[in-house]
Design a protein around this motif. Structure first.
Motif, PDB file in Angstrom:
ATOM      1  N   TYR A  61       0.824  -1.224   0.000  1.00  0.00           N
ATOM      2  CA  TYR A  61       0.000   0.000   0.000  1.00  0.00           C
ATOM      3  C   TYR A  61       0.853   1.268   0.000  1.00  0.00           C
ATOM      4  O   TYR A  61       0.342   2.357  -0.232  1.00  0.00           O
ATOM      5  CB  TYR A  61      -0.938   0.024   1.212  1.00  0.00           C
ATOM      6  CG  TYR A  61      -1.954  -1.095   1.202  1.00  0.00           C
ATOM      7  CD1 TYR A  61      -2.695  -1.368   0.066  1.00  0.00           C
ATOM      8  CD2 TYR A  61      -2.161  -1.873   2.339  1.00  0.00           C
ATOM      9  CE1 TYR A  61      -3.619  -2.398   0.061  1.00  0.00           C
ATOM     10  CE2 TYR A  61      -3.079  -2.902   2.343  1.00  0.00           C
ATOM     11  CZ  TYR A  61      -3.802  -3.172   1.199  1.00  0.00           C
ATOM     12  OH  TYR A  61      -4.712  -4.188   1.194  1.00  0.00           O
ATOM     13  N   THR A  62       2.130   1.132   0.286  1.00  0.00           N
ATOM     14  CA  THR A  62       2.990   2.327   0.299  1.00  0.00           C
ATOM     15  C   THR A  62       3.731   2.512  -1.039  1.00  0.00           C
ATOM     16  O   THR A  62       4.415   3.512  -1.227  1.00  0.00           O
ATOM     17  CB  THR A  62       4.027   2.273   1.453  1.00  0.00           C
ATOM     18  OG1 THR A  62       5.058   1.338   1.129  1.00  0.00           O
ATOM     19  CG2 THR A  62       3.401   1.861   2.773  1.00  0.00           C
TER      20      THR A  62
ATOM     21  N   GLY B  38       5.329  13.131   3.074  1.00  0.00           N
ATOM     22  CA  GLY B  38       4.301  14.007   3.624  1.00  0.00           C
ATOM     23  C   GLY B  38       3.308  13.304   4.528  1.00  0.00           C
ATOM     24  O   GLY B  38       2.254  13.863   4.856  1.00  0.00           O
ATOM     25  N   ARG B  39       3.608  12.096   4.921  1.00  0.00           N
ATOM     26  CA  ARG B  39       2.683  11.334   5.779  1.00  0.00           C
ATOM     27  C   ARG B  39       3.340  11.007   7.127  1.00  0.00           C
ATOM     28  O   ARG B  39       4.537  10.756   7.172  1.00  0.00           O
ATOM     29  CB  ARG B  39       2.295  10.008   5.123  1.00  0.00           C
ATOM     30  CG  ARG B  39       1.462  10.161   3.888  1.00  0.00           C
ATOM     31  CD  ARG B  39       1.453   8.857   3.108  1.00  0.00           C
ATOM     32  NE  ARG B  39       0.483   8.896   2.022  1.00  0.00           N
ATOM     33  CZ  ARG B  39       0.759   9.358   0.808  1.00  0.00           C
ATOM     34  NH1 ARG B  39       1.961   9.809   0.519  1.00  0.00           N
ATOM     35  NH2 ARG B  39      -0.171   9.368  -0.132  1.00  0.00           N
TER      36      ARG B  39
ATOM     37  N   ARG C  33      -5.938   2.168  -0.643  1.00  0.00           N
ATOM     38  CA  ARG C  33      -5.826   2.585  -2.047  1.00  0.00           C
ATOM     39  C   ARG C  33      -6.616   3.860  -2.312  1.00  0.00           C
ATOM     40  O   ARG C  33      -6.290   4.620  -3.201  1.00  0.00           O
ATOM     41  CB  ARG C  33      -6.329   1.480  -2.976  1.00  0.00           C
ATOM     42  CG  ARG C  33      -5.560   0.189  -2.827  1.00  0.00           C
ATOM     43  CD  ARG C  33      -4.616  -0.057  -4.000  1.00  0.00           C
ATOM     44  NE  ARG C  33      -3.985  -1.355  -3.856  1.00  0.00           N
ATOM     45  CZ  ARG C  33      -2.697  -1.538  -3.647  1.00  0.00           C
ATOM     46  NH1 ARG C  33      -1.884  -0.514  -3.556  1.00  0.00           N
ATOM     47  NH2 ARG C  33      -2.192  -2.753  -3.531  1.00  0.00           N
ATOM     48  N   GLU C  34      -7.713   4.065  -1.559  1.00  0.00           N
ATOM     49  CA  GLU C  34      -8.580   5.227  -1.836  1.00  0.00           C
ATOM     50  C   GLU C  34      -8.444   6.355  -0.818  1.00  0.00           C
ATOM     51  O   GLU C  34      -8.588   7.523  -1.171  1.00  0.00           O
ATOM     52  CB  GLU C  34     -10.052   4.777  -1.865  1.00  0.00           C
ATOM     53  CG  GLU C  34     -10.410   4.055  -3.162  1.00  0.00           C
ATOM     54  CD  GLU C  34     -11.508   3.038  -2.961  1.00  0.00           C
ATOM     55  OE1 GLU C  34     -12.398   3.284  -2.114  1.00  0.00           O
ATOM     56  OE2 GLU C  34     -11.470   1.986  -3.636  1.00  0.00           O
ATOM     57  N   ASP C  35      -8.222   6.002   0.436  1.00  0.00           N
ATOM     58  CA  ASP C  35      -8.183   7.038   1.485  1.00  0.00           C
ATOM     59  C   ASP C  35      -6.738   7.483   1.708  1.00  0.00           C
ATOM     60  O   ASP C  35      -5.828   6.667   1.684  1.00  0.00           O
ATOM     61  CB  ASP C  35      -8.715   6.492   2.821  1.00  0.00           C
ATOM     62  CG  ASP C  35     -10.091   5.878   2.662  1.00  0.00           C
ATOM     63  OD1 ASP C  35     -10.809   6.286   1.721  1.00  0.00           O
ATOM     64  OD2 ASP C  35     -10.433   4.983   3.459  1.00  0.00           O
ATOM     65  N   ARG C  36      -6.561   8.769   1.993  1.00  0.00           N
ATOM     66  CA  ARG C  36      -5.212   9.226   2.326  1.00  0.00           C
ATOM     67  C   ARG C  36      -4.851   8.829   3.761  1.00  0.00           C
ATOM     68  O   ARG C  36      -3.704   8.569   4.087  1.00  0.00           O
ATOM     69  CB  ARG C  36      -5.135  10.747   2.157  1.00  0.00           C
ATOM     70  CG  ARG C  36      -3.700  11.191   2.057  1.00  0.00           C
ATOM     71  CD  ARG C  36      -3.500  12.630   1.820  1.00  0.00           C
ATOM     72  NE  ARG C  36      -2.189  12.985   2.373  1.00  0.00           N
ATOM     73  CZ  ARG C  36      -1.053  12.915   1.702  1.00  0.00           C
ATOM     74  NH1 ARG C  36      -1.035  12.544   0.456  1.00  0.00           N
ATOM     75  NH2 ARG C  36       0.089  13.236   2.297  1.00  0.00           N
TER      76      ARG C  36
END
Ligand code: FAD
Length: 388
Positions: A179-180, A311-312, A332-335
């Motif tokens: 996911y990263t 930035g996370r 995949r969809e949410d930040r």
């Protein structure tokens, strides 16, 4: 006990001295450090220091008030009974704290490879992260991701080469690591997965496949080894670091170990842990000091780590091996999302959060409490984790 020697002037070393004084130790303390610097924090090295926001990360501690004899630029070389051998001669001790941390692993090859462990490493590397420079980062782990973030921000052309099938595979497993993957592309970084480096050359990298990656700057971020070579041949038992019990006692009476170099027995997880995290270097010294002074103290934390990449804010707490993964939100969809690992009987074993700091705090408490959670509710990112 009259004289305690602390070996290693990093965070765990200085916190050990503060803890000794806080527990009432009034005898002599000597702090030995191989680096020429006063104890400083390392997490900002790959963040604020590389980004040019600061040059100093010295730990806020009043060494004069702590009444410490400071021997900087001095390395421990060996340990006998009650005697420490150093590059400057022998030193007798009644109590000893081993806090020598860890050393970066380097790869084969004639080319210059930067590593990132010390403030000097960081300042030297920062000077080379200039706009247009071709930077090859070996390893998409925590350090590799942070270096890549800083290099991309400086306008470098960055390639990250990772032997595993995803970033962070060792730390988080391949499902979560995957996911990263997209974070690299978003930052304009080329990520080469499943690529083993054969050698670091003067003009870049040669992969095992024979492929070449031209680079002006190579940064190796493939992990560290506990800095315990100097203890080989001594009576201190070693196995992936210094073996200590739940009180942080080594196999030698009057000798304790803390921080990145300590491999301790965790009651909570029923196994040995060696953790290379800032929070561990901060927390363990209190138990080690108490143990050294004859108090009955046990070290049994829920390990915690954070990383700032692309930035996370990425945070992790717990121990995930053998536990099953459930997601809170859609990576995949949410930040912002989180991943939880549950034991067979639905207790929270570990939590990873991406820009969800409240989940981290609450998840860590749930892990500490060891209570059962509702496995159906926990997957709903709108449900407060504390109430699951
Ligand atoms: P160290 O900080 O390594 O200190 C040990 C000291 O002992 C060193 O100064 C070393 O020179 C000295 N020494 C070694 N051998 C000898 C010897 N023989 N004689 C005398 N002295 C010796 N953790 C997080 O949780 N979050 C983060 O975001 C994070 N970011 C990081 C970024 C970087 C670039 C690095 C390097 C680490 C990061 N960490 C992070 C990990 C964290 O900094 C370490 O876990 C912590 O520094 C460990 O502290 P320590 O005192 O055990 O070891």
């Amino acid at each position: 006990m009259d004289h305690v020697v602390v070996v290693g002037a990093g965070l765990a070393g200085i916190r050990s001295i503060e803890a000794l004084r806080a527990h009432g130790f009034a005898g002599r303390i000597t702090l030995i450090g191989e680096e020429p610097h006063r104890p400083y924090d390392r997490p900002p090295l790959s963040k604020a220091v590389l980004l040019g926001e600061t040059d100093s990360t010295v730990v806020d501690s009043d060494l004069d008030a702590l009444n410490v004899r400071l021997l900087l630029g001095t390395a421990a070389k060996g340990l006998g009974t009650g005697v420490l051998e150093t590059t400057e001669g022998e030193l007798a001790y009644d109590g000893l704290v081993i806090a020598t941390g860890a050393t970066p692993i380097r790869l084969r090859g004639e080319g210059r490879q930067h590593v990132l462990r010390t403030i000097d490493d960081a300042i030297e590397l920062r000077a080379r992260l200039v706009s247009g420079a071709r930077v090859a980062v070996i390893g998409a782990g925590w350090i590799g991701a942070e270096v890549a973030t800083a290099a991309a921000r400086a306008g470098c052309a960055v390639t990250v080469v990772e032997a595993g099938e995803t970033p962070l595979a060792a730390a988080l497993g391949t499902t979560v690591g995957a996911y990263t993957t997209g974070w690299y592309g978003e930052a304009g970084i080329e990520l080469r997965l499943g690529a083993m480096v054969g050698s670091v050359d003067p003009d870049g990298l040669t992969l095992m496949s024979g492929a070449r990656i031209p680079a002006d700057v190579v940064v190796t971020g493939v992990g560290v080894r506990p800095a315990v070579e100097w203890l080989k041949g001594s009576a201190v038992e070693l196995d992936d670091g210094v073996l200590v019990d739940e009180h942080l006692r080594t196999s030698v009476p009057g000798v304790v170990a803390v921080g990145d170099c300590a491999n301790w027995w965790s009651r909570r997880f029923g196994r040995r842990l060696r953790v290379e995290h800032w929070d561990n270097a901060l927390g363990a010294p209190d138990t080690a000091a108490a143990t050294l002074l004859g108090e009955d103290a046990v070290y049994d934390p829920v390990p915690y780590f954070w990383s700032e990449q692309f930035g996370r804010m990425v945070q992790f707490a717990g121990y995930r091996e053998g536990a099953r993964l459930v997601l809170r939100g859609s990576p995949r969809e949410d930040r912002k999302w989180a991943a939880c690992w549950l034991t067979e009987d639905d207790r929270l074993a570990a939590v990873l959060t991406v820009d969800r700091p409240r989940d981290l705090v609450q998840g860590r408490r749930l892990i500490e409490a060891g209570k059962r959670v509702n496995a159906t509710r926990i997957v709903d990112p709108a449900a407060t984790l504390r109430d699951c």
